[in-house]
Design an enzyme around this catalytic site. Sequence first.
Site, mmCIF file in Angstrom:
data_model
loop_
_atom_site.group_PDB
_atom_site.id
_atom_site.type_symbol
_atom_site.label_atom_id
_atom_site.label_comp_id
_atom_site.label_asym_id
_atom_site.label_seq_id
_atom_site.Cartn_x
_atom_site.Cartn_y
_atom_site.Cartn_z
ATOM 1 N N SER A 22 0.837 -1.213 0.000
ATOM 2 C CA SER A 22 0.000 0.000 0.000
ATOM 3 C C SER A 22 0.866 1.255 0.000
ATOM 4 O O SER A 22 0.592 2.222 -0.718
ATOM 5 C CB SER A 22 -0.905 0.019 1.241
ATOM 6 O OG SER A 22 -1.812 -1.035 1.184
ATOM 7 N N ARG A 26 1.396 4.165 -3.111
ATOM 8 C CA ARG A 26 1.180 5.612 -2.925
ATOM 9 C C ARG A 26 2.466 6.397 -3.192
ATOM 10 O O ARG A 26 2.428 7.478 -3.777
ATOM 11 C CB ARG A 26 0.660 5.878 -1.518
ATOM 12 C CG ARG A 26 -0.835 5.493 -1.418
ATOM 13 C CD ARG A 26 -1.161 4.874 -0.105
ATOM 14 N NE ARG A 26 -2.590 4.605 0.057
ATOM 15 C CZ ARG A 26 -3.165 3.414 -0.186
ATOM 16 N NH1 ARG A 26 -2.470 2.400 -0.640
ATOM 17 N NH2 ARG A 26 -4.464 3.254 0.015
ATOM 18 N N GLY A 101 -6.440 -4.293 -7.227
ATOM 19 C CA GLY A 101 -7.569 -3.385 -6.979
ATOM 20 C C GLY A 101 -7.080 -2.007 -6.578
ATOM 21 O O GLY A 101 -7.661 -0.985 -6.973
ATOM 22 N N ARG A 129 -14.627 -7.109 -10.036
ATOM 23 C CA ARG A 129 -14.736 -6.485 -8.711
ATOM 24 C C ARG A 129 -15.483 -5.152 -8.824
ATOM 25 O O ARG A 129 -15.435 -4.487 -9.858
ATOM 26 C CB ARG A 129 -13.334 -6.313 -8.111
ATOM 27 C CG ARG A 129 -12.725 -7.675 -7.777
ATOM 28 C CD ARG A 129 -11.352 -7.566 -7.185
ATOM 29 N NE ARG A 129 -11.347 -6.869 -5.922
ATOM 30 C CZ ARG A 129 -10.229 -6.529 -5.269
ATOM 31 N NH1 ARG A 129 -9.059 -6.821 -5.789
ATOM 32 N NH2 ARG A 129 -10.300 -5.903 -4.122
ATOM 33 N N GLN A 176 -9.121 2.128 -0.501
ATOM 34 C CA GLN A 176 -8.949 2.335 -1.934
ATOM 35 C C GLN A 176 -9.908 3.422 -2.437
ATOM 36 O O GLN A 176 -9.526 4.298 -3.207
ATOM 37 C CB GLN A 176 -9.178 1.024 -2.687
ATOM 38 C CG GLN A 176 -8.136 -0.027 -2.346
ATOM 39 C CD GLN A 176 -8.386 -1.365 -2.998
ATOM 40 O OE1 GLN A 176 -9.421 -1.572 -3.629
ATOM 41 N NE2 GLN A 176 -7.448 -2.283 -2.844
ATOM 42 N N ASP A 321 -7.175 -7.570 5.262
ATOM 43 C CA ASP A 321 -6.374 -8.539 4.509
ATOM 44 C C ASP A 321 -5.881 -9.696 5.381
ATOM 45 O O ASP A 321 -5.330 -10.670 4.868
ATOM 46 C CB ASP A 321 -5.167 -7.838 3.869
ATOM 47 C CG ASP A 321 -5.604 -6.918 2.732
ATOM 48 O OD1 ASP A 321 -6.710 -7.124 2.191
ATOM 49 O OD2 ASP A 321 -4.853 -5.994 2.400
ATOM 50 N N LYS A 348 -13.044 -9.257 -2.630
ATOM 51 C CA LYS A 348 -11.591 -9.103 -2.762
ATOM 52 C C LYS A 348 -11.128 -9.905 -3.983
ATOM 53 O O LYS A 348 -11.931 -10.254 -4.822
ATOM 54 C CB LYS A 348 -10.910 -9.565 -1.468
ATOM 55 C CG LYS A 348 -11.199 -8.640 -0.287
ATOM 56 C CD LYS A 348 -10.509 -7.305 -0.495
ATOM 57 C CE LYS A 348 -10.811 -6.343 0.628
ATOM 58 N NZ LYS A 348 -10.295 -4.996 0.344
ATOM 59 N N ARG A 352 -13.242 -14.209 -0.272
ATOM 60 C CA ARG A 352 -12.307 -14.729 0.744
ATOM 61 C C ARG A 352 -13.008 -15.445 1.894
ATOM 62 O O ARG A 352 -12.357 -16.168 2.649
ATOM 63 C CB ARG A 352 -11.403 -13.623 1.286
ATOM 64 C CG ARG A 352 -10.308 -13.281 0.305
ATOM 65 C CD ARG A 352 -9.260 -12.359 0.912
ATOM 66 N NE ARG A 352 -8.246 -12.068 -0.102
ATOM 67 C CZ ARG A 352 -7.524 -10.966 -0.153
ATOM 68 N NH1 ARG A 352 -7.696 -10.024 0.752
ATOM 69 N NH2 ARG A 352 -6.616 -10.810 -1.097
ATOM 70 N N ARG A 394 -3.530 -14.147 -1.024
ATOM 71 C CA ARG A 394 -3.627 -14.301 0.446
ATOM 72 C C ARG A 394 -4.155 -15.687 0.833
ATOM 73 O O ARG A 394 -3.800 -16.223 1.879
ATOM 74 C CB ARG A 394 -4.481 -13.197 1.062
ATOM 75 C CG ARG A 394 -3.929 -11.829 0.746
ATOM 76 C CD ARG A 394 -3.986 -10.824 1.849
ATOM 77 N NE ARG A 394 -3.531 -9.551 1.324
ATOM 78 C CZ ARG A 394 -2.278 -9.107 1.348
ATOM 79 N NH1 ARG A 394 -1.340 -9.819 1.926
ATOM 80 N NH2 ARG A 394 -1.944 -7.945 0.812
HETATM 81 C C1 S3P Z 1 -5.644 -1.374 0.192
HETATM 82 C C2 S3P Z 1 -6.823 -1.316 0.853
HETATM 83 C C3 S3P Z 1 -7.577 -2.480 1.326
HETATM 84 C C4 S3P Z 1 -6.812 -3.787 1.126
HETATM 85 C C5 S3P Z 1 -5.988 -3.822 -0.099
HETATM 86 C C6 S3P Z 1 -5.020 -2.664 -0.152
HETATM 87 C C7 S3P Z 1 -4.961 -0.115 -0.158
HETATM 88 O O1 S3P Z 1 -8.786 -2.520 0.644
HETATM 89 O O2 S3P Z 1 -7.707 -4.883 1.129
HETATM 90 O O3 S3P Z 1 -5.244 -5.033 -0.147
HETATM 91 O O4 S3P Z 1 -3.746 -0.138 -0.436
HETATM 92 O O5 S3P Z 1 -5.618 0.929 -0.147
HETATM 93 P P1 S3P Z 1 -10.031 -1.593 1.082
HETATM 94 O O6 S3P Z 1 -10.253 -0.676 -0.040
HETATM 95 O O7 S3P Z 1 -11.117 -2.578 1.347
HETATM 96 O O8 S3P Z 1 -9.655 -0.823 2.334
#
Ligand code: S3P
Length: 434
Positions: A22, A26, A101, A129, A176, A321, A348, A352, A394
Amino acid sequence: MISKVTSPRRLYGRVKPPGDKSISHRASLLNSIATGISHVSNFCVGDDRSSMLGCLKGLGANITRHTDCKISGSQECFEIVGAGLHGLSEPTDVLNAGNSGTTMRLISGLLAGQDFFSVITGDESLRNRPMKRITDPLTQMGAKINGRNNDSLAPLSFTGHTLKGIEYTMPVASAQLKSCLIIAGLYSSTPNLIHQPAESRDHTERMLNSMGGLLEIDGLTIKTDSKELKSVDVKVPSDTSGSAFWLIAAACHPDAKITIPGMGMNPTRTGVLEILESMNANISIENEHLEGGEPTADVTVSSSDLIATEISGEVIPRVVDELPILALAACYATGTTIISDAEELRVKESDRISATVDSLNRLGAKIEETKDGMKITGTHSLTGAEVETHGDHRIAMTNGIAGLLASGETTVGNSEDASVSYPSFWEVIKELQE
Ligand code: S3P
């Protein structure tokens, strides 16, 4: 690839998981639209990294990989020459977010505010998704987006348009979605006001702050405004989610002690440690310090007499996660663990909830699927069996750790799926078994 895993008599070691995915995402995205030159070290590895960097390069971002990097003093770093907020260019081909995602949703926030045309797609899992959660608010901001199934599924196309700020209450606590809107807010003529239902990982907010961005946070509300960003160097901590696999292996194994040096300890990510503590795990935390605005520490977990717990409510987005691997921990805890309020798990990389229940069931666990979670009664034993990844990194790794605990041999089909976030995962399993 098929990986076979058996339980070693002892499980001791220091494991250094890859850089946090993550934070790496960014750092590369925001530095690409900042002003100045930055170096990002301990960048995440795996297919998701290629997806994010591929999309950014497709937009003309200037990113170079250096080995033996003098500036960051590390084996590998990425040098990013920021293009400024308005310096990206129209991609000549469709952008591909692969299985990621985060790449699709964060890059969409970026594309919505550009004055050019672009299309983003992903692999089969990602194309199924939910994207309405981003296309709805982005459209309210003035973005021109088209997608399959009434703009709810990728591929998504963006036609350049100016954006205006909105006041928006997020229907799900998703980092996200939040980050997508914060990034789009960099391109809005008026401020964005975002209300979150619960806290989720805040890496975007922290990084924007360190880059001089305009961001006000008041409880669960975030106000963003447009401003040029200054590049920042980032040394990415070890991935909290990647670390959780080893920590839980150590907690459940009868003769184990595993240390993760430099693990990311951002409080919006450490729900897994809070839960393990409530399950009576032996955890020690040392060398706590800040690494570029992100807390890190050396975390050690050793064999523990785990007890069951309840996992629900506000902690869910902070462990989203880690729930599959926590379900495995619950198999080695005394009592019945209930995981609820976790319907997000169904959308996801795989569903999951059903994927976790399928794997653990095959290994002989006492586990039931519920609408929004799982119910697991600890039996303190699993029996090796053939398990599947459901195309999800995962789940692949949860299966691998289950193999380190179960009696007999666990055979994981399509185990290469772990390489989406942790390409060396099976090598570490092998080393720990020696
Ligand atoms: C992530 C946010 C999470 C997580 C994903 C990474 C991110 O999802 O499951 O693996 O880097 O912003 P969410 O959007 O459900 O918080």
